[in-house]
Design an enzyme around this catalytic site. Structure first.
Site, mmCIF file in Angstrom:
data_model
loop_
_atom_site.group_PDB
_atom_site.id
_atom_site.type_symbol
_atom_site.label_atom_id
_atom_site.label_comp_id
_atom_site.label_asym_id
_atom_site.label_seq_id
_atom_site.Cartn_x
_atom_site.Cartn_y
_atom_site.Cartn_z
ATOM 1 N N ARG A 122 0.792 -1.074 0.113
ATOM 2 C CA ARG A 122 -0.584 -0.120 -0.152
ATOM 3 C C ARG A 122 0.659 0.988 -0.101
ATOM 4 N NH1 ARG A 122 -4.718 0.783 -1.685
ATOM 5 N NH2 ARG A 122 -5.006 -1.518 -0.573
ATOM 6 N N ARG A 141 1.404 -6.476 -9.666
ATOM 7 C CA ARG A 141 1.865 -5.778 -8.499
ATOM 8 C C ARG A 141 1.749 -7.315 -6.898
ATOM 9 N NH1 ARG A 141 -2.950 -2.309 -5.939
ATOM 10 N NH2 ARG A 141 -4.721 -4.151 -6.231
ATOM 11 N N HIS A 185 0.396 3.386 -10.337
ATOM 12 C CA HIS A 185 -0.892 3.738 -9.196
ATOM 13 C C HIS A 185 -0.670 5.154 -8.069
ATOM 14 C CE1 HIS A 185 -3.796 3.490 -6.807
ATOM 15 N NE2 HIS A 185 -5.270 2.423 -6.763
ATOM 16 N N ASP A 223 -13.044 9.823 -6.985
ATOM 17 C CA ASP A 223 -12.358 8.613 -7.553
ATOM 18 C C ASP A 223 -13.032 8.880 -9.420
ATOM 19 O OD1 ASP A 223 -12.233 4.687 -7.378
ATOM 20 O OD2 ASP A 223 -11.530 6.368 -8.387
ATOM 21 N N GLU A 258 -2.183 9.145 -10.988
ATOM 22 C CA GLU A 258 -2.760 7.595 -11.319
ATOM 23 C C GLU A 258 -1.845 7.866 -13.008
ATOM 24 O OE1 GLU A 258 -4.841 5.083 -10.726
ATOM 25 O OE2 GLU A 258 -5.293 6.205 -8.693
HETATM 26 O O1 TA6 Z 1 -7.446 4.167 -8.534
HETATM 27 C C1 TA6 Z 1 -8.464 3.873 -8.019
HETATM 28 C C2 TA6 Z 1 -9.134 2.760 -6.985
HETATM 29 O O2 TA6 Z 1 -9.159 1.363 -8.334
HETATM 30 C C3 TA6 Z 1 -9.589 2.741 -6.403
HETATM 31 O O3 TA6 Z 1 -11.290 2.625 -6.761
HETATM 32 C C4 TA6 Z 1 -9.209 2.082 -5.278
HETATM 33 O O4 TA6 Z 1 -9.840 0.651 -5.722
HETATM 34 C C5 TA6 Z 1 -7.679 1.379 -4.875
HETATM 35 O O5 TA6 Z 1 -7.872 2.087 -6.695
HETATM 36 C C6 TA6 Z 1 -7.177 0.637 -4.330
HETATM 37 O O6 TA6 Z 1 -7.228 -0.564 -4.486
HETATM 38 P P1 TA6 Z 1 -6.898 -1.802 -4.463
HETATM 39 O O7 TA6 Z 1 -7.025 -2.698 -4.877
HETATM 40 O O8 TA6 Z 1 -4.746 -0.920 -4.430
HETATM 41 O O9 TA6 Z 1 -6.737 -1.419 -2.802
#
Ligand code: TA6
Length: 302
Positions: free
Chosen positions: A75, A101, A171, A215, A274
């Site tokens: 994270r 990832r 991301h 989002d 992103e």
């Molecule tokens: O990039 C935004 C997103 O798609 C959000 O909707 C949220 O799901 C975030 O990514 C985090 O996703 P993750 O799978 O890393 O918890």
């Protein structure tokens, strides 16, 4: 995966780049050169930290509750969402944001560049396991350069005999002083899909500021997006190449609380901008060809 000793013997650069055992079962690449310090995880092909020498705070947010275990995404930093972005549309229960990832990448090269920057090349190739969930032969290369700027280039090589289609995102979790005291400029008048209202299509008006969960997938984006941080008194400019989408995400308080690998107040201290190609901006690569997605991060004090 090579051992810590083998990695240092083959790829360490004296006083500049070394491999360290970190928390959990991951080995990390630590870089310290004249421009910046950085940390890269070969697991997930993920840049976790980048701090130019003139900055008192890391450019990237990394959760102190991040999990460093096989199969789990770390994270923070810059997760590589590939070969699909978002939930698995196939319904086969594949991991959200693809599999790149969640698995170890190979270290292919490390370089001290003539300008004093440091480059790392990581690679991932298709395996029986990947073919079982995504039936395409591929080679994925991430080139990271740590210098006055941070540069990432993600190359997708189609090594199959048929075309392949991907969606993808770098991301990026940017570290900020306070989510209510930042703004994002460069997306004025750009159309976006608002995930929080059924992906309704809307148009951005002026700078983006934040007072609730956000989002959004901006489409047909320009090559430059800028984050202005009034608390940390810095401006982060992101220049991209071959990216038609930009995803802007902040979970805000309620959604943030649902993430076990985030603190309750983490949402105040990161914003995801992103560099991507998602939804209609999917990328189709013919057999034998490649696509390179690039993001360059520049930090200036205000
Ligand atoms: O990039 C935004 C997103 O798609 C959000 O909707 C949220 O799901 C975030 O990514 C985090 O996703 P993750 O799978 O890393 O918890």
């Amino acid at each position: 995966m090579l051992s810590l000793e083998q990695l240092n013997s083959q790829f360490a650069i004296n006083h500049e780049l070394s491999f360290k055992q970190s928390d959990g079962d991951h080995i990390m690449i630590d870089i310290d050169n004249q421009y910046a310090t950085a940390r890269i995880s070969p697991y997930g092909g993920q840049v976790l930290s980048y701090q130019p020498k003139g900055q008192t705070e890391d450019v990237l947010f990394l959760s102190d509750k991040a999990v460093y275990q096989q199969g789990k995404a770390i994270r923070g930093g810059i997760p590589i969402c590939w070969p699909w972005f978002g939930d698995d549309a196939s319904g086969y229960g594949r991991p959200a944001h693809g599999f790149a990832r969640n698995i170890p990448w190979d270290v292919l090269a490390t370089t001290h560049n003539s300008d004093g920057s440091t480059s790392v090349k990581l690679g991932l190739t298709s395996t029986e396991e990947s073919l079982a969930i995504w039936p395409n032969q591929f080679e994925l290369i991430l080139d990271v350069t740590v210098g006055e700027q941070l540069t990432l280039a993600l190359t997708t090589k189609n090594t199959d005999s048929k075309e392949l289609t991907i969606t993808q995102a770098l991301h990026t979790y940017l570290k900020i002083g306070d989510i209510e005291q930042v703004s994002v400029v460069g997306l004025d008048e750009v159309n976006y899909l608002d995930k929080l209202s059924g992906y309704d299509e809307k148009v951005q008006s002026g700078a983006i500021r934040f007072d609730k969960e956000t989002d959004r997938v901006y489409q047909n984006v320009p090559n430059t997006t800028v984050l202005i941080d009034e608390v940390l008194k810095r401006t982060i400019t992101i220049n991209s190449q071959a990216s038609n989408s930009t995803v802007i995400w902040n979970p805000w308080q309620e959604t943030c609380a649902a993430f076990s690998d985030l603190n309750a107040d983490s949402y105040q201290h990161f914003l995801c901008i992103e560099t991507a190609n998602v939804f209609d901006d999917e990328v189709t690569i013919t057999a034998g060809e490649s696509h390179i997605l690039t993001a360059i991060f520049d930090v200036e004090n205000n």
